[in-house]
Design a protein around this motif. Structure first.
Motif, PDB file in Angstrom:
ATOM      1  N   ILE A  30       0.867  -1.179   0.000  1.00 49.70           N
ATOM      2  CA  ILE A  30       0.000   0.000   0.000  1.00 49.70           C
ATOM      3  C   ILE A  30       0.905   1.230   0.000  1.00 49.70           C
ATOM      4  O   ILE A  30       1.558   1.543   0.993  1.00 49.70           O
ATOM      5  CB  ILE A  30      -0.927   0.027   1.234  1.00 49.70           C
ATOM      6  CG1 ILE A  30      -1.690  -1.294   1.363  1.00 49.70           C
ATOM      7  CG2 ILE A  30      -1.888   1.211   1.139  1.00 49.70           C
ATOM      8  CD1 ILE A  30      -2.595  -1.609   0.197  1.00 49.70           C
ATOM      9  N   VAL A  31       0.944   1.937  -1.117  1.00 52.11           N
ATOM     10  CA  VAL A  31       1.897   3.041  -1.264  1.00 52.11           C
ATOM     11  C   VAL A  31       1.351   4.362  -0.728  1.00 52.11           C
ATOM     12  O   VAL A  31       2.126   5.271  -0.430  1.00 52.11           O
ATOM     13  CB  VAL A  31       2.324   3.208  -2.735  1.00 52.11           C
ATOM     14  CG1 VAL A  31       3.105   1.989  -3.206  1.00 52.11           C
ATOM     15  CG2 VAL A  31       1.120   3.467  -3.637  1.00 52.11           C
ATOM     16  N   ALA A  32       0.009   4.478  -0.612  1.00 52.50           N
ATOM     17  CA  ALA A  32      -0.561   5.740  -0.122  1.00 52.50           C
ATOM     18  C   ALA A  32      -2.035   5.547   0.201  1.00 52.50           C
ATOM     19  O   ALA A  32      -2.666   4.584  -0.238  1.00 52.50           O
ATOM     20  CB  ALA A  32      -0.400   6.855  -1.160  1.00 52.50           C
ATOM     21  N   GLU A  33      -2.570   6.496   0.982  1.00 54.00           N
ATOM     22  CA  GLU A  33      -3.994   6.550   1.276  1.00 54.00           C
ATOM     23  C   GLU A  33      -4.501   7.949   0.939  1.00 54.00           C
ATOM     24  O   GLU A  33      -3.817   8.942   1.218  1.00 54.00           O
ATOM     25  CB  GLU A  33      -4.267   6.226   2.745  1.00 54.00           C
ATOM     26  CG  GLU A  33      -3.904   4.804   3.140  1.00 54.00           C
ATOM     27  CD  GLU A  33      -4.232   4.510   4.599  1.00 54.00           C
ATOM     28  OE1 GLU A  33      -4.849   5.385   5.256  1.00 54.00           O
ATOM     29  OE2 GLU A  33      -3.875   3.412   5.082  1.00 54.00           O
ATOM     30  N   ALA A  34      -5.681   8.010   0.352  1.00 52.26           N
ATOM     31  CA  ALA A  34      -6.293   9.291  -0.020  1.00 52.26           C
ATOM     32  C   ALA A  34      -7.598   9.473   0.744  1.00 52.26           C
ATOM     33  O   ALA A  34      -8.320   8.505   0.996  1.00 52.26           O
ATOM     34  CB  ALA A  34      -6.548   9.333  -1.530  1.00 52.26           C
ATOM     35  N   LYS A  35      -7.910  10.721   1.086  1.00 53.04           N
ATOM     36  CA  LYS A  35      -9.107  11.027   1.871  1.00 53.04           C
ATOM     37  C   LYS A  35     -10.274  11.483   0.997  1.00 53.04           C
ATOM     38  O   LYS A  35     -11.378  11.659   1.486  1.00 53.04           O
ATOM     39  CB  LYS A  35      -8.793  12.106   2.907  1.00 53.04           C
ATOM     40  CG  LYS A  35      -7.713  11.702   3.917  1.00 53.04           C
ATOM     41  CD  LYS A  35      -7.492  12.782   4.965  1.00 53.04           C
ATOM     42  CE  LYS A  35      -6.827  14.026   4.369  1.00 53.04           C
ATOM     43  NZ  LYS A  35      -5.459  13.758   3.852  1.00 53.04           N
ATOM     44  N   ASN A  36     -10.026  11.682  -0.294  1.00 57.21           N
ATOM     45  CA  ASN A  36     -11.092  12.102  -1.199  1.00 57.21           C
ATOM     46  C   ASN A  36     -10.703  11.764  -2.632  1.00 57.21           C
ATOM     47  O   ASN A  36      -9.566  11.337  -2.906  1.00 57.21           O
ATOM     48  CB  ASN A  36     -11.391  13.594  -1.056  1.00 57.21           C
ATOM     49  CG  ASN A  36     -10.133  14.443  -1.204  1.00 57.21           C
ATOM     50  OD1 ASN A  36      -9.481  14.440  -2.245  1.00 57.21           O
ATOM     51  ND2 ASN A  36      -9.765  15.164  -0.145  1.00 57.21           N
ATOM     52  N   GLY A  37     -11.642  11.991  -3.560  1.00 55.48           N
ATOM     53  CA  GLY A  37     -11.398  11.626  -4.950  1.00 55.48           C
ATOM     54  C   GLY A  37     -10.299  12.427  -5.604  1.00 55.48           C
ATOM     55  O   GLY A  37      -9.473  11.883  -6.343  1.00 55.48           O
ATOM     56  N   ALA A  38     -10.268  13.741  -5.340  1.00 55.29           N
ATOM     57  CA  ALA A  38      -9.239  14.588  -5.953  1.00 55.29           C
ATOM     58  C   ALA A  38      -7.844  14.147  -5.515  1.00 55.29           C
ATOM     59  O   ALA A  38      -6.910  14.102  -6.320  1.00 55.29           O
ATOM     60  CB  ALA A  38      -9.481  16.049  -5.586  1.00 55.29           C
TER      61      ALA A  38
END
Length: 281
Positions: A30-38
């Motif tokens: 898992i290289v990253a986590e995003a909190k929204n679509g953008a």
């Protein structure tokens, strides 16, 4: 090692999915986590993961909108370094898995294998099935012969995204029936069904019919959201073609696929990401 991105506006859901993935796919990074679509689109463009888990409902840009934007990101083949090895920076695009707490979005197209989905909270058995399907598709793309198309680059996927977008936003305007375009010094109303293809450059999009050529200030990524994708196929990051206008597909001396259009002499190049649309040609 396969690299993945998780996008969800709920931190606990991101942590839960990460933990379940560690159980069913220990090798996955898992290289990253995003909190929204953008943020998901931005991180995908920066990090080039092989797989993106997108929550369908996120504030601002939804997971469906993010999937559309991700499908527009440029892909490219690995570049040989002169020693017979491929440059690791080559990126063929990514698989997309939708994550949702609402089983009403688990429409028939999901089960037909257009794209996979996971219901919240992620259950080990269902996630294991998703992982199995994703790994199979990735292996097909990495094998010899014609590459399998990325799910986001298939007509079925584009139609599915339109269905999901309509469910998320039932008050959205209907699909375009007319194109208001500049033809010389005049503005003309062109019926959408008369358009053979759209081709974009940096500033304008060319609208081509059998009898005229016009210009509009609307990029392909916006047209994809406004046109009926049952009628138009995307064959290049900058090109949409009317499916009823496709006369045939051929290959040039460099092996590139070229679409012949009824009623027009120009042939349209199919980019590498979309070659699977015409598999076997």
């Amino acid at each position: 090692m396969t690299r993945a991105l998780i996008a969800d506006d709920e931190r606990l859901m991101r942590e839960q999915l990460r933990a379940r993935l560690a159980e069913v796919w220990p090798e996955l990074e898992i290289v990253a986590e995003a909190k929204n679509g953008a943020e998901a689109v931005q991180l995908t463009e920066q990090l080039h993961p092989d797989l993106v888990f997108l929550d369908i409902r996120m504030p601002g840009m939804t997971g469906v909108d993010a999937a559309r934007r991700i499908a527009q990101l440029p892909t490219y083949e690995p570049v040989p370094d002169g020693a017979g090895n491929d440059d690791a920076e080559g990126w063929p695009g990514c698989e997309i898995v939708f994550v949702t707490a609402y089983d009403e979005y688990a429409v028939e197209a999901f089960e037909q294998g257009v794209v996979d989905y996971v219901l919240k909270p992620a259950e080990r058995e269902r996630l294991a099935l998703t992982v199995q399907r994703v790994r199979k598709r990735m292996a097909q793309r990495g094998g010899n012969g014609e590459p399998a198309p990325l799910p986001a680059h298939t007509p079925d996927m584009q139609q599915l995204l339109q269905k999901l977008a309509a469910q998320l936003n039932p008050g959205a305007p209907p699909k375009l029936k007319w194109i208001q375009a500049t033809v010389g010094p005049q503005i003309q109303m062109i019926p959408v069904e008369d358009v053979l293809f759209f081709i974009s450059d940096e500033k304008y999009t060319r609208v081509q019919t059998a009898t005229l050529e016009a210009l509009i200030r609307k990029p392909i990524k916006e047209l994809i959201e406004e046109l009926d994708m049952n009628l138009f196929w995307q064959i290049h990051r900058s090109t949409l073609v009317n499916t009823k206008a496709i006369a045939g597909v051929s290959r040039d001396l460099r092996g590139r696929q070229l679409v012949a259009v009824k009623g027009h002499p120009e042939k349209l190049e199919v980019s590498r990401s979309f070659t699977g649309l015409f598999k076997g040609m």
